[in-house]
Design a protein around this motif. Sequence first.
Motif, PDB file in Angstrom:
ATOM      1  N   HIS A  58      60.036 -38.446  56.706  1.00  0.00           N
ATOM      2  CA  HIS A  58      59.088 -39.029  55.759  1.00  0.00           C
ATOM      3  C   HIS A  58      57.660 -38.835  56.260  1.00  0.00           C
ATOM      4  O   HIS A  58      56.768 -38.427  55.508  1.00  0.00           O
ATOM      5  N   GLY A 109      56.403 -39.607  44.119  1.00  0.00           N
ATOM      6  CA  GLY A 109      57.786 -39.405  44.516  1.00  0.00           C
ATOM      7  C   GLY A 109      58.750 -40.303  43.775  1.00  0.00           C
ATOM      8  O   GLY A 109      58.349 -41.156  42.971  1.00  0.00           O
ATOM      9  N   ASP A 110      60.032 -40.124  44.063  1.00  0.00           N
ATOM     10  CA  ASP A 110      61.059 -40.918  43.393  1.00  0.00           C
ATOM     11  C   ASP A 110      60.893 -42.404  43.672  1.00  0.00           C
ATOM     12  O   ASP A 110      61.114 -43.243  42.799  1.00  0.00           O
ATOM     13  N   ARG A 157      63.341 -33.465  50.542  1.00  0.00           N
ATOM     14  CA  ARG A 157      62.485 -33.538  51.718  1.00  0.00           C
ATOM     15  C   ARG A 157      63.314 -33.116  52.938  1.00  0.00           C
ATOM     16  O   ARG A 157      64.112 -33.891  53.465  1.00  0.00           O
ATOM     17  N   CYS A 179      56.909 -36.137  38.865  1.00  0.00           N
ATOM     18  CA  CYS A 179      57.691 -36.823  39.879  1.00  0.00           C
ATOM     19  C   CYS A 179      58.452 -35.808  40.726  1.00  0.00           C
ATOM     20  O   CYS A 179      59.298 -35.069  40.213  1.00  0.00           O
ATOM     21  N   GLN A 180      58.145 -35.773  42.013  1.00  0.00           N
ATOM     22  CA  GLN A 180      58.931 -34.965  42.941  1.00  0.00           C
ATOM     23  C   GLN A 180      60.056 -35.844  43.496  1.00  0.00           C
ATOM     24  O   GLN A 180      59.853 -36.633  44.410  1.00  0.00           O
ATOM     25  N   ASN A 181      61.215 -35.689  42.908  1.00  0.00           N
ATOM     26  CA  ASN A 181      62.374 -36.448  43.359  1.00  0.00           C
ATOM     27  C   ASN A 181      62.950 -35.734  44.585  1.00  0.00           C
ATOM     28  O   ASN A 181      63.761 -34.821  44.464  1.00  0.00           O
ATOM     29  N   ASN A 182      62.497 -36.166  45.767  1.00  0.00           N
ATOM     30  CA  ASN A 182      62.969 -35.522  47.001  1.00  0.00           C
ATOM     31  C   ASN A 182      64.133 -36.280  47.633  1.00  0.00           C
ATOM     32  O   ASN A 182      64.451 -36.090  48.804  1.00  0.00           O
ATOM     33  N   GLN A 191      59.454 -28.817  49.655  1.00  0.00           N
ATOM     34  CA  GLN A 191      58.867 -29.136  48.353  1.00  0.00           C
ATOM     35  C   GLN A 191      57.766 -28.149  47.940  1.00  0.00           C
ATOM     36  O   GLN A 191      56.977 -28.428  47.041  1.00  0.00           O
TER      37      GLN A 191
END
Length: 381
Positions: A269, A171-172, A265, A198-201, A80
């Motif tokens: 996590h 995040g998402d 990602r 929004c980081q949609n990982n 990311q």
Amino acid sequence: MFTEAPDARVRPDIDDVLQLITPLGDRVESPALDPWIADVTPEHLGSLYRDMVVVRRIDSEATALARQGELGLWPPLLGQEAAQVASARALRADDFVFTSYRENAVAYCRGVGLADLVRSWRGTAPSGWNPYDVGMATPSIIIGAHTLHAVGYAMGCDLDAVDSVAVAYFGDGATSEGDVSEAMVFAASFHLPVIFFCQNNQWAISEPVGLQSVRHLADRAPGFGIPSLRIDGNDVLAVLAATRIALNRARSGGGATFIEAVTYRLGPHTTADDPTRYRDAAELESWQAKDPLVRLRHLLEREGIFTPVFEEETTQKADAVAAELRAGCVNDPEPEPLRLFDHVFSTDHRGIQAQRATYSDYLDSFDVAESGTVSDGEARS
């Protein structure tokens, strides 16, 4: 008469995003984005690449520190880097950032000290830095709660008649939290200068984004009255352009913008997670081919920027930063126990004084026990 919504569950690909650099490092045109990065030189791209290498090195070093027991936990950002570095570098010093716990690249770009990045994860401080020194709040562990803080700050900017902008990174998974929806309602209603980034990982811990949303996340914002952009989050130029668009809208009185940066990602996590239990290896491999650093390196090679000297200087910078991070972590002194009560409230009062005194007596009881004045059982009671 009702119109049925199309059955279009979100896909984990990036075929329909705004993009300027392909995974192979080819520069492509985008009428929507190109005007916003016209001033970006190859040298500027080189500096962004160096930032990305450095923050990846910070991430790997902190992960190692966690594995070695020096940190209690670490949330990796591997994969990311482009989303965080490019968006952070687009900001001004007087903008203010609110993040969750994975935005360590943003913190680095905002000037947070290296030791400060890991202090709370080591357990030597309740938070890592003074937010006002760097224009960035300390991380919010409660998912999505900080989007409300960002909106509140943006309202303050509006009331003060300044053109500073608040930015909320999440995040998402956070998009399913009520706080995020409430924040967007408030931002739209009051036309506030805030960016929802929004980081949609693709994964909210072990839950894929397609399970929680049947449409792209960027499709949600227009329902609140907020325009949105869906971009390739692994493309440093696309991220830079989109953030500049949103900043310009906010500064000129256009209100909020929602950016969905589609990324991945690559790691767990957190260091307490095992992604092999829920993620297919083939999916991971497909996203590794979209690595943000690799594609930018290919472009820099074509531009003649990526030379042996540049590579060596970048590596040396990353190694020096990692060494400073490790030294700052392992040499961070243990705090005095009674510091637990410092800064709990802005001003001291009788309640906190009483708690401090009680805890002080409790700590003193161990000294008494060690001296042999009373028995261990009496000291513990």
